[in-house]
Design a protein around this motif. Structure first.
Motif, PDB file in Angstrom:
ATOM      1  N   PHE A 194      -2.202  12.745  -5.121  1.00 36.30           N
ATOM      2  CA  PHE A 194      -1.834  11.327  -5.075  1.00 36.30           C
ATOM      3  C   PHE A 194      -3.094  10.499  -4.814  1.00 36.30           C
ATOM      4  N   PHE A 195      -3.004   9.216  -5.028  1.00 40.59           N
ATOM      5  CA  PHE A 195      -4.102   8.321  -4.687  1.00 40.59           C
ATOM      6  C   PHE A 195      -3.536   6.999  -4.205  1.00 40.59           C
ATOM      7  N   MET A 196      -4.307   6.326  -3.362  1.00 38.66           N
ATOM      8  CA  MET A 196      -3.813   5.085  -2.757  1.00 38.66           C
ATOM      9  C   MET A 196      -3.797   3.958  -3.777  1.00 38.66           C
ATOM     10  N   SER A 197      -2.673   3.259  -3.805  1.00 45.70           N
ATOM     11  CA  SER A 197      -2.523   2.112  -4.692  1.00 45.70           C
ATOM     12  C   SER A 197      -1.951   0.932  -3.916  1.00 45.70           C
ATOM     13  N   TYR A 198      -2.122  -0.229  -4.497  1.00 46.97           N
ATOM     14  CA  TYR A 198      -1.535  -1.450  -3.963  1.00 46.97           C
ATOM     15  C   TYR A 198      -0.660  -2.005  -5.070  1.00 46.97           C
ATOM     16  N   LEU A 199       0.659  -1.904  -4.878  1.00 46.76           N
ATOM     17  CA  LEU A 199       1.609  -2.328  -5.902  1.00 46.76           C
ATOM     18  C   LEU A 199       2.004  -3.773  -5.669  1.00 46.76           C
ATOM     19  N   ILE A 200       1.817  -4.583  -6.686  1.00 44.34           N
ATOM     20  CA  ILE A 200       2.038  -6.013  -6.549  1.00 44.34           C
ATOM     21  C   ILE A 200       2.942  -6.494  -7.688  1.00 44.34           C
ATOM     22  N   PRO A 201       3.978  -7.266  -7.380  1.00 40.60           N
ATOM     23  CA  PRO A 201       4.836  -7.783  -8.451  1.00 40.60           C
ATOM     24  C   PRO A 201       4.043  -8.632  -9.445  1.00 40.60           C
ATOM     25  N   GLU A 202       4.488  -8.629 -10.682  1.00 45.00           N
ATOM     26  CA  GLU A 202       3.787  -9.399 -11.729  1.00 45.00           C
ATOM     27  C   GLU A 202       3.613 -10.857 -11.346  1.00 45.00           C
ATOM     28  N   SER A 203       4.596 -11.402 -10.658  1.00 42.55           N
ATOM     29  CA  SER A 203       4.552 -12.826 -10.306  1.00 42.55           C
ATOM     30  C   SER A 203       3.541 -13.130  -9.208  1.00 42.55           C
ATOM     31  N   GLU A 204       3.000 -12.089  -8.563  1.00 38.60           N
ATOM     32  CA  GLU A 204       2.134 -12.282  -7.408  1.00 38.60           C
ATOM     33  C   GLU A 204       0.642 -12.163  -7.726  1.00 38.60           C
TER      34      GLU A 204
ATOM     35  N   PHE B 176       0.855  -1.182   0.000  1.00 38.67           N
ATOM     36  CA  PHE B 176       0.000   0.000   0.000  1.00 38.67           C
ATOM     37  C   PHE B 176       0.895   1.236   0.000  1.00 38.67           C
ATOM     38  N   CYS B 177       0.588   2.181  -0.885  1.00 36.68           N
ATOM     39  CA  CYS B 177       1.386   3.395  -0.990  1.00 36.68           C
ATOM     40  C   CYS B 177       0.549   4.474  -1.662  1.00 36.68           C
ATOM     41  N   ALA B 178       1.122   5.656  -1.812  1.00 37.17           N
ATOM     42  CA  ALA B 178       0.479   6.745  -2.547  1.00 37.17           C
ATOM     43  C   ALA B 178       1.171   6.895  -3.899  1.00 37.17           C
ATOM     44  N   THR B 179       0.396   6.848  -4.973  1.00 34.92           N
ATOM     45  CA  THR B 179       0.943   7.028  -6.321  1.00 34.92           C
ATOM     46  C   THR B 179       0.453   8.352  -6.900  1.00 34.92           C
ATOM     47  N   SER B 180       1.164   8.824  -7.893  1.00 36.05           N
ATOM     48  CA  SER B 180       1.029  10.207  -8.330  1.00 36.05           C
ATOM     49  C   SER B 180       0.031  10.391  -9.473  1.00 36.05           C
ATOM     50  N   VAL B 181      -0.823  11.402  -9.333  1.00 33.47           N
ATOM     51  CA  VAL B 181      -1.704  11.808 -10.433  1.00 33.47           C
ATOM     52  C   VAL B 181      -0.866  12.226 -11.638  1.00 33.47           C
ATOM     53  N   ALA B 182       0.279  12.877 -11.378  1.00 33.65           N
ATOM     54  CA  ALA B 182       1.157  13.293 -12.479  1.00 33.65           C
ATOM     55  C   ALA B 182       1.647  12.088 -13.273  1.00 33.65           C
ATOM     56  N   ASP B 183       1.981  10.982 -12.592  1.00 31.90           N
ATOM     57  CA  ASP B 183       2.414   9.767 -13.295  1.00 31.90           C
ATOM     58  C   ASP B 183       1.282   9.195 -14.135  1.00 31.90           C
ATOM     59  N   TYR B 184       0.064   9.310 -13.637  1.00 31.64           N
ATOM     60  CA  TYR B 184      -1.102   8.847 -14.399  1.00 31.64           C
ATOM     61  C   TYR B 184      -1.265   9.685 -15.664  1.00 31.64           C
ATOM     62  N   ARG B 185      -1.113  10.997 -15.531  1.00 31.47           N
ATOM     63  CA  ARG B 185      -1.276  11.888 -16.683  1.00 31.47           C
ATOM     64  C   ARG B 185      -0.142  11.733 -17.689  1.00 31.47           C
ATOM     65  N   ASN B 186       1.051  11.435 -17.186  1.00 28.00           N
ATOM     66  CA  ASN B 186       2.232  11.376 -18.058  1.00 28.00           C
ATOM     67  C   ASN B 186       2.468  10.002 -18.665  1.00 28.00           C
ATOM     68  N   GLY B 187       1.632   9.021 -18.322  1.00 29.93           N
ATOM     69  CA  GLY B 187       1.746   7.701 -18.935  1.00 29.93           C
ATOM     70  C   GLY B 187       2.744   6.777 -18.260  1.00 29.93           C
ATOM     71  N   ILE B 188       3.285   7.164 -17.107  1.00 31.45           N
ATOM     72  CA  ILE B 188       4.113   6.222 -16.349  1.00 31.45           C
ATOM     73  C   ILE B 188       3.220   5.142 -15.755  1.00 31.45           C
ATOM     74  N   ILE B 189       2.028   5.561 -15.334  1.00 34.28           N
ATOM     75  CA  ILE B 189       0.997   4.603 -14.934  1.00 34.28           C
ATOM     76  C   ILE B 189       0.183   4.261 -16.182  1.00 34.28           C
ATOM     77  N   LYS B 190       0.213   3.011 -16.577  1.00 31.17           N
ATOM     78  CA  LYS B 190      -0.377   2.568 -17.836  1.00 31.17           C
ATOM     79  C   LYS B 190      -1.756   1.948 -17.609  1.00 31.17           C
ATOM     80  N   LYS B 191      -2.661   2.209 -18.538  1.00 34.54           N
ATOM     81  CA  LYS B 191      -4.007   1.637 -18.449  1.00 34.54           C
ATOM     82  C   LYS B 191      -4.303   0.803 -19.688  1.00 34.54           C
ATOM     83  N   HIS B 192      -5.260  -0.122 -19.554  1.00 36.50           N
ATOM     84  CA  HIS B 192      -5.636  -0.964 -20.696  1.00 36.50           C
ATOM     85  C   HIS B 192      -7.150  -1.051 -20.878  1.00 36.50           C
ATOM     86  N   GLU B 193      -7.906  -0.256 -20.086  1.00 26.33           N
ATOM     87  CA  GLU B 193      -9.366  -0.258 -20.202  1.00 26.33           C
ATOM     88  C   GLU B 193      -9.871   1.167 -20.385  1.00 26.33           C
ATOM     89  N   ASP B 194     -10.985   1.292 -21.090  1.00 27.82           N
ATOM     90  CA  ASP B 194     -11.688   2.563 -21.174  1.00 27.82           C
ATOM     91  C   ASP B 194     -12.476   2.795 -19.894  1.00 27.82           C
TER      92      ASP B 194
END
Length: 409
Positions: free
Chosen positions: A235-245, A104-122
């Motif tokens: 920022f917004f709360m996220s749960y970062l999980i490794p791909e293998s998990e 659990f951590c805080a992730t950045s709205v700026a990263d969401y806007r800049n494409g560091i946080i990637k999405k695959h759904e509309d």
């Protein structure tokens, strides 16, 4: 690089955490919901279902205001406490089939806007606005965005070193799921985690596209579109999980009718794109990509895509859910709107195919299709290309509990 910050969480006291945390509201039957609300005064369900106190159903802005009030009551009564210093929260969930951990951590709205946080759904604008208005009123978030990342040895060792310590929470819920949570608040360790995630070039949203979009919209509403790294709303709360998990399940597709075709006409239409094998009444599952199982009129069929008559042009065109849509659902069964058409329904999970068979045998649906789950590699390819998966392409676990860690806005 990803901007991943610690935050001061609101958390249940250790003696009450097992009573507070709840599953997603939709996962409860009406009887379960009523029993939890009636007999458990500590459940987080009281916060998100505030009308129970008045024996009245409330909606819209009135409900949002009451949610805020119930939340404040939990704070006033000492059920929730705010941590004294910012931290990260390592959380492990373990049931009989699946064990995983994340942060659990805080992730950045700026990263969401800049494409560091990637999405695959509309996302649907109406839902974005509704949740943004909800957050603006209640001023807390308890549903993290589930994001995945490519773990390196340094981040893995960091997490494993924390897991070697005694957890701050260790409890089992009535569904026999065991939960552990470690609070990481040491300044040097927090700095180390933040620096390690700066080496992560991309974070991929696995679940929570609307929550991410709503947090972006909330930042617009509160901060006049500006990102202020000193403000919680940036920022917004996220749960970062490794791909293998993470574990990814497929969604089956069940359709109510054959769009005016009889069985023989339907099979002939399918033959243009598929080699068809009748597998009989025994439960049959697809064995590889571009291969579907179909259940129709009491029998299973194997559908093998004729690749010489199908054009693979990009990552989306190679996705099984997209192939099914472009070769069968839209042209043959007449289903264009996968999100809103009442003739189609979806099933997910381990016992997915059995559920689909029972629904069709009961006459609720005419035909059903199943496929292999989408892979994390496919999710990343779609996101990196800026493409969008069809709705209900992935069902991802773990499903997190509400009320375990709360992010105040």
């Amino acid at each position: 690089m990803a901007d991943v910050k610690p935050f001061r969480a609101i958390r249940p006291t250790k003696d009450k955490v097992a009573f507070v945390v709840s599953k997603s509201y939709q996962e409860y039957s009406q009887n379960e919901l009523k029993a939890s609300l009636k007999f458990n005064p500590f459940t987080f369900l009281h916060i998100i279902n505030p009308g129970f106190k008045f024996d009245k159903k409330v909606t819209g802005s009135k409900r949002f205001a009451l949610v805020r009030n119930r939340y404040l009551e939990f704070l006033e009564e000492g059920i929730f406490k705010k941590d004294k210093s910012p931290g990260y929260y390592l959380y492990e969930i373990n049931n009989s089939d699946f064990k995983s951990y994340g942060l659990f951590c805080a992730t950045s709205v700026a990263d969401y806007r800049n494409g560091i946080i990637k999405k695959h759904e509309d996302t649907i604008k109406r839902r974005e606005e509704l949740f943004a208005n909800y957050l603006k009123t209640v001023r807390f978030n308890t549903e993290p965005v589930l994001m995945t990342y490519e773990e390196n040895l340094s981040t893995k060792n960091l997490m494993e070193s924390q897991k070697s310590k005694s957890p701050d929470y260790h409890f089992t819920t009535t569904d026999k799921v065991t939960h552990k949570l470690w609070v990481i608040s040491e300044i040097e360790t927090c700095k180390q985690i933040e620096e390690e995630f700066k080496k992560v070039k991309k974070l991929y949203i696995a679940d929570g596209h609307h929550r991410s979009a709503s947090s972006d919209l909330l930042c617009n509403l509160l901060d006049n579109k500006n990102v202020n790294t000193e403000k919680a709303s940036s920022f917004f709360m996220s749960y970062l999980i490794p791909e293998s998990e993470i574990k990814i399940y497929e969604f089956n597709r069940m359709i109510k009718d054959l769009n005016g075709l009889d069985k023989e006409e339907f099979l002939i239409r399918l033959d243009a794109y598929y080699r068809i094998e009748n597998k009989g009444a025994m439960l049959y599952r697809p064995s590889r990509k571009n291969h579907f199982s179909m259940y129709l009129d009491g029998e299973f069929y194997a559908l093998y895509l004729r690749k010489k008559v199908y054009n693979f042009t990009d990552a989306l065109s190679r996705l099984d859910t997209q192939i099914l849509y472009t070769t069968i659902l839209q042209p043959i069964l007449g289903i264009s709107d996968l999100r809103n058409d009442k003739r189609i329904a979806y099933g997910c999970g381990k016992h997915n195919s059995i559920h689909m068979k029972n629904e069709i045998d009961s006459g609720n649906f005419e035909v059903g299709f199943s496929m292999l789950p989408v892979t994390i590699k496919e999710i990343k390819e779609i996101a990196d290309a800026g493409l969008v998966m069809p709705p209900k392409s992935t069902y991802i676990e773990p499903k997190l509990r509400s009320g375990l860690a709360i992010y105040e806005i």
